[in-house]
Design a protein around this motif. Structure first.
Motif, mmCIF file in Angstrom:
data_model
loop_
_atom_site.group_PDB
_atom_site.id
_atom_site.type_symbol
_atom_site.label_atom_id
_atom_site.label_comp_id
_atom_site.label_asym_id
_atom_site.label_seq_id
_atom_site.Cartn_x
_atom_site.Cartn_y
_atom_site.Cartn_z
ATOM 1 N N MET A 191 19.892 0.909 0.688
ATOM 2 C CA MET A 191 19.102 1.382 -0.419
ATOM 3 C C MET A 191 17.647 1.512 0.045
ATOM 4 N N PRO A 192 17.027 2.689 -0.135
ATOM 5 C CA PRO A 192 15.652 2.894 0.362
ATOM 6 C C PRO A 192 14.637 2.180 -0.528
ATOM 7 N N GLN A 193 13.555 1.784 0.067
ATOM 8 C CA GLN A 193 12.500 1.093 -0.668
ATOM 9 C C GLN A 193 11.516 2.113 -1.245
ATOM 10 N N LEU A 194 10.899 1.738 -2.383
ATOM 11 C CA LEU A 194 9.946 2.608 -3.058
ATOM 12 C C LEU A 194 8.598 2.508 -2.351
ATOM 13 N N ASN A 195 8.032 3.640 -2.008
ATOM 14 C CA ASN A 195 6.748 3.671 -1.317
ATOM 15 C C ASN A 195 5.630 3.554 -2.360
ATOM 16 N N THR A 196 4.909 2.435 -2.369
ATOM 17 C CA THR A 196 3.845 2.195 -3.357
ATOM 18 C C THR A 196 2.472 2.263 -2.720
ATOM 19 N N SER A 197 2.345 2.812 -1.522
ATOM 20 C CA SER A 197 1.056 2.812 -0.834
ATOM 21 C C SER A 197 0.043 3.737 -1.502
ATOM 22 N N THR A 198 0.464 4.758 -2.213
ATOM 23 C CA THR A 198 -0.485 5.702 -2.830
ATOM 24 C C THR A 198 -0.735 5.401 -4.311
ATOM 25 N N TRP A 199 -0.115 4.366 -4.826
ATOM 26 C CA TRP A 199 -0.268 4.077 -6.245
ATOM 27 C C TRP A 199 -1.710 3.720 -6.602
ATOM 28 N N LEU A 200 -2.371 2.927 -5.775
ATOM 29 C CA LEU A 200 -3.734 2.508 -6.070
ATOM 30 C C LEU A 200 -4.662 3.721 -6.141
ATOM 31 N N THR A 238 -3.797 6.799 -6.793
ATOM 32 C CA THR A 238 -3.414 7.609 -7.959
ATOM 33 C C THR A 238 -3.964 7.010 -9.241
ATOM 34 N N ILE A 239 -3.853 5.718 -9.399
ATOM 35 C CA ILE A 239 -4.325 5.063 -10.622
ATOM 36 C C ILE A 239 -5.846 5.138 -10.716
ATOM 37 N N LEU A 240 -6.537 4.893 -9.623
ATOM 38 C CA LEU A 240 -7.996 4.954 -9.643
ATOM 39 C C LEU A 240 -8.494 6.372 -9.916
ATOM 40 N N SER A 241 -7.870 7.355 -9.335
ATOM 41 C CA SER A 241 -8.301 8.737 -9.586
ATOM 42 C C SER A 241 -7.995 9.138 -11.035
#
Length: 66
Positions: free
Chosen positions: A1-10, A12-15
């Motif tokens: 099962m592939p893992q969710l990539n959360t590296s761009t979340w910060l 995205t939320i800040l922008s």
């Protein structure tokens, strides 16, 4: 099962927060606010009644001494 990539979340939320803040500021800056109302002194107009014009005396026939 592939893992969710959360590296761009910060990023995205800040922008998103910055964009919402900028849009809110633009909307508020274009709004026209009315000046606050100041109390005005109103002059009381004297009611003109017939008894204000002349002074009249009422005579009662029974109260007069003869």
């Amino acid at each position: 099962m592939p893992q969710l990539n959360t590296s761009t979340w910060l990023l995205t939320i800040l922008s998103m927060i910055f964009t919402l803040f900028a849009l809110l500021q633009l909307k508020i800056s274009k709004h026209f606010y009315l000046p606050s109302p100041k109390p005005t002194l109103t002059k009381l107009q004297k009611q003109q009644t017939p008894w204000n014009y002349t002074w009249t005396k009422i005579y009662l026939p029974l109260s007069q001494s003869q």
